[in-house]
Scaffold this motif. Structure first.
Motif, short mmCIF file in Angstrom:
data_model
loop_
_atom_site.label_atom_id
_atom_site.label_comp_id
_atom_site.label_asym_id
_atom_site.label_seq_id
_atom_site.Cartn_x
_atom_site.Cartn_y
_atom_site.Cartn_z
N GLU A 151 11.28 5.41 -4.55
CA GLU A 151 10.10 5.89 -5.27
C GLU A 151 9.25 6.80 -4.39
OE1 GLU A 151 8.12 2.44 -6.73
OE2 GLU A 151 9.54 2.14 -8.38
N VAL A 152 9.10 6.41 -3.12
CA VAL A 152 8.36 7.25 -2.18
C VAL A 152 9.03 8.62 -2.07
CG1 VAL A 152 7.78 7.56 0.27
CG2 VAL A 152 7.42 5.33 -0.82
N GLU A 161 17.75 8.36 -0.62
CA GLU A 161 18.35 9.05 -1.77
C GLU A 161 19.30 8.12 -2.50
OE1 GLU A 161 18.41 10.97 -4.44
OE2 GLU A 161 17.89 12.62 -3.07
N ASP A 162 19.21 8.08 -3.83
CA ASP A 162 20.02 7.14 -4.61
C ASP A 162 21.19 7.79 -5.34
OD1 ASP A 162 18.51 8.52 -6.41
OD2 ASP A 162 17.92 6.78 -7.62
N GLY A 217 12.95 0.41 4.22
CA GLY A 217 14.39 0.22 4.12
C GLY A 217 14.99 0.95 2.94
N SER A 218 16.28 0.72 2.70
CA SER A 218 17.01 1.44 1.67
C SER A 218 16.99 0.65 0.37
CB SER A 218 18.45 1.67 2.14
OG SER A 218 19.13 2.48 1.23
N GLY A 219 16.10 1.03 -0.54
CA GLY A 219 15.97 0.30 -1.80
C GLY A 219 15.00 1.01 -2.72
N ILE A 220 14.59 0.33 -3.78
CA ILE A 220 13.78 0.95 -4.82
C ILE A 220 12.44 1.45 -4.29
CG2 ILE A 220 12.79 -1.26 -5.55
CD1 ILE A 220 13.71 1.73 -7.82
N ARG A 278 0.82 -1.22 0.00
CA ARG A 278 0.00 0.00 0.00
C ARG A 278 0.85 1.27 0.00
NH1 ARG A 278 -1.87 -4.08 2.89
NH2 ARG A 278 -4.08 -4.67 2.71
N ARG A 279 2.11 1.13 -0.34
CA ARG A 279 3.03 2.26 -0.17
C ARG A 279 2.65 3.46 -1.03
NH1 ARG A 279 6.87 1.89 -4.38
NH2 ARG A 279 6.78 -0.13 -5.41
#
Length: 428
Positions: A142-143, A180-181, A135-138, A100-101
């Motif tokens: 996106e959020v 941040e990526d 967590g730290s990922g895709i 549901r993000r």
């Protein structure tokens, strides 16, 4: 702790967890998480059917909160945001949230854009907790890509609600750390913070600009978020920052706001630590003058300042002075369940304080069960707990001591090669 983020680390194990309680800081909490529990622990909690019913009821409430974030009533939206914040601070909800993000992100975006002060503050905090869960990922990237432009607009808007800007200054820092990526985008965000806290610099003649307490808090929050992002900067970025800012940061030590003085002192200590990590022979041209200022703050007897402020300030600046003069750090041990973690550097302290700002009393629980936070602090994967140890946690403290003393050597030997060197297992 490594300065570069590890990507693709989720917020926690699959399954749900009951709220963490400070009064029960033990691994018993984890018995409610499906990935940690076994048949015995489920039976102890009233059976699988009861567990499923409680889970369905809880998810029903969460869905109700999500639906209520778009209610016409500001009070209802505020309550829904607060309900989601509490749940995310005290439980691992990765699966539920992951599904549901985008819905939750849309709600946060709407509340930030159309809400007022308190609603915006709650939405900003919820954004951070959402990233901590994912967590730290895709998923968190996106959020954050959706919310970052809104955060920056609010932060830079002098006409926006000051409390909303304060909350955004804190949330933008931690969201950047987690999600941040691009390291150059991290640097761009740091410049947004610099545009704020540099306005509190004392003038060349030593006088301080006239700033009201609310604006000073905004500048302090911006400085603390800037300091947090220092911990993931590249070596070349750090060298540039040291050259541009270390001497100027001393001007914040003249601030009339005790919180700003303390934040400035801790940031200076952090910069010295990072500089010496890169170059053990690091030297600072204004070192003598800086030490004089820090010593004055560590022994401050100014009659015009409140006693509580002076006491707090002296304690912090004694540690800051040792950091600058001797490279020392006053270590602190954090105990959670059967583990412990040492806060042994200014980098770790700034990072720990930033996460605790959002999860509050749930920090010990997240240190036990949240895969992402454990990754940040190099704690290894969450520890599996067997039923015998679970039962031992439910009996008297003395009996637990006897049980753990007997099992300690075998447990340590069995897990030593899988556990981070900084984590000790035993009875506290």
């Amino acid at each position: 702790m490594p300065r570069n983020k590890k990507k693709n680390s989720r917020g926690g194990q699959h399954g749900t967890v009951q709220p963490f309680s400070d009064e029960d800081a033990s691994i018993e909490t984890l018995s409610h998480c499906s990935s940690f529990s076994d048949a015995t622990s489920v039976a102890d909690e009233g059976g699988e059917a009861g567990e499923d019913a409680a889970q369905e009821d809880f998810q029903y409430k969460l869905k109700g909160f999500i639906d209520s974030t778009v209610d016409k009533s500001a009070k209802t939206r505020q309550g829904a945001l607060d309900g989601l914040k509490t749940a995310m601070a005290t439980r691992i909800l990765y699966e539920f949230i992951s599904e549901r993000r985008m819905t939750i992100t849309d709600s946060i975006e709407r509340c930030l854009k159309k809400g007022k002060g308190d609603e915006q503050r709650a939405a900003a905090s919820l954004a951070c907790l959402l990233c901590i869960q994912l967590g730290s990922g895709i998923e968190s990237e996106e959020v954050f890509k959706t919310l970052k432009p809104i955060f920056k607009n609010i932060l830079a808007d002098g006409s926006a609600n000051i409390q909303a800007r304060q909350a955004v200054a804190t949330s933008l820092g931690l969201c950047t750390l987690v999600a941040e990526d691009d390291i150059w985008d991290v640097h761009a965000t740091m410049e947004c913070f610099e545009n704020l806290f540099t306005r509190s610099y004392a003038r060349a003649d030593g006088t301080c600009p006239s700033i009201n307490p609310q604006t000073s808090q905004l500048h302090t929050n911006a400085l603390l978020s800037w300091a947090l992002l220092l911990t993931i900067c590249t070596a070349s970025q750090l060298k540039d920052i040291l050259r541009k800012h270390l001497s100027k940061l001393q001007r914040l030590l003249e601030s009339d706001d005790v919180n700003m003085r303390i934040a400035a002192g801790e940031t200076i200590a952090l910069l010295f630590e990072l500089a010496r990590d890169m170059d053990p022979e690091f030297e600072f041209d204004d070192w003598d003058d800086l030490c004089d200022k820090l010593n004055a703050l560590a022994t401050d007897c100014n009659k015009h300042r409140a006693k509580t402020d002076k006491r707090k300030q002296r304690s912090v600046f004694r540690d800051v002075l040792k950091a600058v003069e001797e490279g020392d750090f006053q270590s602190e041990t954090i105990r959670f369940g059967t583990e412990r973690m040492t806060i042994d550097s200014w980098v770790r302290k700034r990072t720990y304080d930033a996460f605790r700002e959002f999860v509050g009393s749930g920090m010990n629980y997240h240190l036990q069960a949240n895969e992402f936070i454990r990754d940040v602090f190099e704690l290894g994967p969450p520890m599996l707990v067997d039923s015998a140890t679970m039962k031992a946690m439910k009996i008297s403290r003395f009996e637990r001591h006897l049980h753990n003393s007997a099992a300690f050597k075998a447990r340590t030997k069995a897990r030593s090669k899988f556990r981070d060197k900084r984590v000790d297992v035993g009875e506290f």
